[in-house]
Design a protein around this motif. Structure first.
Motif, PDB file in Angstrom:
ATOM      1  N   VAL A 157      69.142  55.524  38.893  1.00  0.00           N
ATOM      2  CA  VAL A 157      69.315  56.734  37.992  1.00  0.00           C
ATOM      3  C   VAL A 157      69.514  57.930  38.737  1.00  0.00           C
ATOM      4  O   VAL A 157      70.432  58.856  38.546  1.00  0.00           O
ATOM      5  CB  VAL A 157      68.334  56.731  36.700  1.00  0.00           C
ATOM      6  N   ARG A 158      68.347  58.219  39.239  1.00  0.00           N
ATOM      7  CA  ARG A 158      68.385  59.533  40.379  1.00  0.00           C
ATOM      8  C   ARG A 158      69.473  59.729  41.305  1.00  0.00           C
ATOM      9  O   ARG A 158      69.842  60.757  41.521  1.00  0.00           O
ATOM     10  CB  ARG A 158      66.866  59.405  40.978  1.00  0.00           C
ATOM     11  N   ARG A 159      69.782  58.375  41.786  1.00  0.00           N
ATOM     12  CA  ARG A 159      70.953  58.534  42.991  1.00  0.00           C
ATOM     13  C   ARG A 159      72.348  58.374  42.352  1.00  0.00           C
ATOM     14  O   ARG A 159      73.200  58.175  42.840  1.00  0.00           O
ATOM     15  CB  ARG A 159      71.010  57.427  43.801  1.00  0.00           C
ATOM     16  N   LYS A 160      72.302  58.736  40.870  1.00  0.00           N
ATOM     17  CA  LYS A 160      73.723  58.414  40.089  1.00  0.00           C
ATOM     18  C   LYS A 160      74.303  57.329  40.223  1.00  0.00           C
ATOM     19  O   LYS A 160      75.737  57.144  40.428  1.00  0.00           O
ATOM     20  CB  LYS A 160      74.627  59.617  40.490  1.00  0.00           C
ATOM     21  N   ARG A 161      73.638  55.906  40.275  1.00  0.00           N
ATOM     22  CA  ARG A 161      74.456  54.880  40.154  1.00  0.00           C
ATOM     23  C   ARG A 161      75.008  54.360  38.974  1.00  0.00           C
ATOM     24  O   ARG A 161      75.934  53.720  39.114  1.00  0.00           O
ATOM     25  CB  ARG A 161      73.448  53.720  40.702  1.00  0.00           C
ATOM     26  N   PHE A 162      74.461  54.927  37.882  1.00  0.00           N
ATOM     27  CA  PHE A 162      74.906  54.676  36.608  1.00  0.00           C
ATOM     28  C   PHE A 162      75.703  55.699  36.118  1.00  0.00           C
ATOM     29  O   PHE A 162      75.613  56.867  36.765  1.00  0.00           O
ATOM     30  CB  PHE A 162      73.805  54.111  35.697  1.00  0.00           C
ATOM     31  N   ARG A 163      76.321  55.574  35.123  1.00  0.00           N
ATOM     32  CA  ARG A 163      77.702  56.819  34.726  1.00  0.00           C
ATOM     33  C   ARG A 163      76.626  57.835  34.325  1.00  0.00           C
ATOM     34  O   ARG A 163      75.582  57.752  33.920  1.00  0.00           O
ATOM     35  CB  ARG A 163      78.553  56.056  33.806  1.00  0.00           C
ATOM     36  N   LYS A 164      77.390  58.951  34.170  1.00  0.00           N
ATOM     37  CA  LYS A 164      76.783  60.115  34.021  1.00  0.00           C
ATOM     38  C   LYS A 164      75.900  60.099  32.224  1.00  0.00           C
ATOM     39  O   LYS A 164      76.632  59.718  31.480  1.00  0.00           O
ATOM     40  CB  LYS A 164      77.631  61.391  33.783  1.00  0.00           C
ATOM     41  N   GLY A 165      74.742  60.353  32.239  1.00  0.00           N
ATOM     42  CA  GLY A 165      74.110  60.590  30.916  1.00  0.00           C
ATOM     43  C   GLY A 165      73.136  59.277  30.757  1.00  0.00           C
ATOM     44  O   GLY A 165      72.316  59.579  29.763  1.00  0.00           O
ATOM     45  N   VAL A 166      73.032  58.514  31.630  1.00  0.00           N
ATOM     46  CA  VAL A 166      72.413  57.149  31.214  1.00  0.00           C
ATOM     47  C   VAL A 166      71.073  57.465  31.972  1.00  0.00           C
ATOM     48  O   VAL A 166      70.837  57.989  32.851  1.00  0.00           O
ATOM     49  CB  VAL A 166      73.198  55.883  32.145  1.00  0.00           C
ATOM     50  N   THR A 167      70.029  56.867  31.158  1.00  0.00           N
ATOM     51  CA  THR A 167      68.856  57.372  31.579  1.00  0.00           C
ATOM     52  C   THR A 167      68.035  56.174  31.534  1.00  0.00           C
ATOM     53  O   THR A 167      68.507  54.913  31.137  1.00  0.00           O
ATOM     54  CB  THR A 167      68.168  58.356  30.389  1.00  0.00           C
ATOM     55  N   VAL A 168      66.756  56.259  32.214  1.00  0.00           N
ATOM     56  CA  VAL A 168      65.895  54.975  32.260  1.00  0.00           C
ATOM     57  C   VAL A 168      65.691  54.472  30.650  1.00  0.00           C
ATOM     58  O   VAL A 168      65.615  53.266  30.505  1.00  0.00           O
ATOM     59  CB  VAL A 168      64.573  55.351  32.753  1.00  0.00           C
ATOM     60  N   ASP A 169      65.433  55.127  29.980  1.00  0.00           N
ATOM     61  CA  ASP A 169      65.041  54.735  28.431  1.00  0.00           C
ATOM     62  C   ASP A 169      66.109  53.974  27.928  1.00  0.00           C
ATOM     63  O   ASP A 169      66.072  52.926  27.221  1.00  0.00           O
ATOM     64  CB  ASP A 169      64.874  56.031  27.707  1.00  0.00           C
ATOM     65  N   ASP A 170      67.627  54.434  28.031  1.00  0.00           N
ATOM     66  CA  ASP A 170      68.685  53.625  27.651  1.00  0.00           C
ATOM     67  C   ASP A 170      68.818  52.467  28.222  1.00  0.00           C
ATOM     68  O   ASP A 170      68.872  51.253  27.574  1.00  0.00           O
ATOM     69  CB  ASP A 170      70.096  54.343  28.163  1.00  0.00           C
ATOM     70  N   ILE A 171      68.549  52.051  29.576  1.00  0.00           N
ATOM     71  CA  ILE A 171      68.462  50.773  30.086  1.00  0.00           C
ATOM     72  C   ILE A 171      67.365  50.041  29.523  1.00  0.00           C
ATOM     73  O   ILE A 171      67.297  48.915  29.209  1.00  0.00           O
ATOM     74  CB  ILE A 171      68.256  51.171  31.687  1.00  0.00           C
ATOM     75  N   GLU A 172      66.193  50.543  29.434  1.00  0.00           N
ATOM     76  CA  GLU A 172      65.108  50.048  28.893  1.00  0.00           C
ATOM     77  C   GLU A 172      65.294  49.285  27.500  1.00  0.00           C
ATOM     78  O   GLU A 172      64.917  48.195  26.971  1.00  0.00           O
ATOM     79  CB  GLU A 172      63.899  50.804  28.849  1.00  0.00           C
ATOM     80  N   LYS A 173      66.145  50.126  26.537  1.00  0.00           N
ATOM     81  CA  LYS A 173      66.538  49.667  25.052  1.00  0.00           C
ATOM     82  C   LYS A 173      67.420  48.393  25.486  1.00  0.00           C
ATOM     83  O   LYS A 173      67.190  47.581  24.523  1.00  0.00           O
ATOM     84  CB  LYS A 173      67.073  50.966  24.359  1.00  0.00           C
ATOM     85  N   LYS A 174      68.279  48.455  26.269  1.00  0.00           N
ATOM     86  CA  LYS A 174      69.302  47.429  26.449  1.00  0.00           C
ATOM     87  C   LYS A 174      68.657  46.202  27.182  1.00  0.00           C
ATOM     88  O   LYS A 174      69.543  45.157  27.135  1.00  0.00           O
ATOM     89  CB  LYS A 174      70.602  47.760  27.066  1.00  0.00           C
ATOM     90  N   ALA A 175      67.726  46.276  27.830  1.00  0.00           N
ATOM     91  CA  ALA A 175      67.092  45.243  28.684  1.00  0.00           C
ATOM     92  C   ALA A 175      66.827  44.213  27.721  1.00  0.00           C
ATOM     93  O   ALA A 175      66.358  43.997  26.355  1.00  0.00           O
ATOM     94  CB  ALA A 175      65.967  45.727  29.399  1.00  0.00           C
ATOM     95  N   LEU A 176      66.919  43.002  28.234  1.00  0.00           N
ATOM     96  CA  LEU A 176      66.633  41.817  27.421  1.00  0.00           C
ATOM     97  C   LEU A 176      65.238  41.544  27.440  1.00  0.00           C
ATOM     98  O   LEU A 176      64.594  40.991  26.388  1.00  0.00           O
ATOM     99  CB  LEU A 176      67.246  40.632  28.070  1.00  0.00           C
ATOM    100  N   PHE A 177      64.416  41.843  28.213  1.00  0.00           N
ATOM    101  CA  PHE A 177      62.967  41.506  28.276  1.00  0.00           C
ATOM    102  C   PHE A 177      62.144  42.632  29.006  1.00  0.00           C
ATOM    103  O   PHE A 177      62.898  42.938  30.173  1.00  0.00           O
ATOM    104  CB  PHE A 177      62.673  40.163  28.900  1.00  0.00           C
ATOM    105  N   VAL A 178      61.069  43.246  28.663  1.00  0.00           N
ATOM    106  CA  VAL A 178      60.472  44.127  29.334  1.00  0.00           C
ATOM    107  C   VAL A 178      59.053  43.630  29.495  1.00  0.00           C
ATOM    108  O   VAL A 178      58.174  43.345  28.466  1.00  0.00           O
ATOM    109  CB  VAL A 178      60.434  45.563  28.769  1.00  0.00           C
ATOM    110  N   THR A 179      58.408  43.697  30.776  1.00  0.00           N
ATOM    111  CA  THR A 179      57.140  43.156  30.778  1.00  0.00           C
ATOM    112  C   THR A 179      56.012  44.315  30.431  1.00  0.00           C
ATOM    113  O   THR A 179      56.291  45.532  30.400  1.00  0.00           O
ATOM    114  CB  THR A 179      56.644  42.844  32.132  1.00  0.00           C
ATOM    115  N   ARG A 180      54.954  43.832  30.044  1.00  0.00           N
ATOM    116  CA  ARG A 180      53.754  44.761  29.438  1.00  0.00           C
ATOM    117  C   ARG A 180      54.146  45.318  28.001  1.00  0.00           C
ATOM    118  O   ARG A 180      54.739  46.140  27.751  1.00  0.00           O
ATOM    119  CB  ARG A 180      53.291  45.812  30.444  1.00  0.00           C
TER     120      ARG A 180
END
Length: 76
Positions: free
Chosen positions: A53-76
């Protein structure tokens, strides 16, 4: 019939990815995500997602929280 087989294959791959994510999280003490990327399930640490995200690999405006919400599974 074919759709049912696809569902079984996806379920098998999902369970395998979750098992791997839990194992890696236990070993390294990091948070891992199971995400669907390019049609495949990937096990990715949160640290790597932050870097991408820091290196702008995802489109503009995408945050780590957005990816976490769409993740199929998150540990802990």
């Amino acid at each position: 019939m074919i759709e049912r087989i696809r569902q079984y294959v996806f379920a098998w791959r999902y369970r395998r990815a979750v098992r791997k994510a839990k194992e890696l999280a236990g070993l390294f003490g990091m948070r891992y995500y199971v995400i669907s990327l390019n049609g495949k399930l990937k096990v990715v640490p949160k640290q790597t997602i932050k870097e991408l995200v820091r290196r702008k690999r995802f489109r503009k405006g995408v945050t780590v929280d957005d990816i976490e919400k769409k993740a199929l599974f998150v540990t802990r």
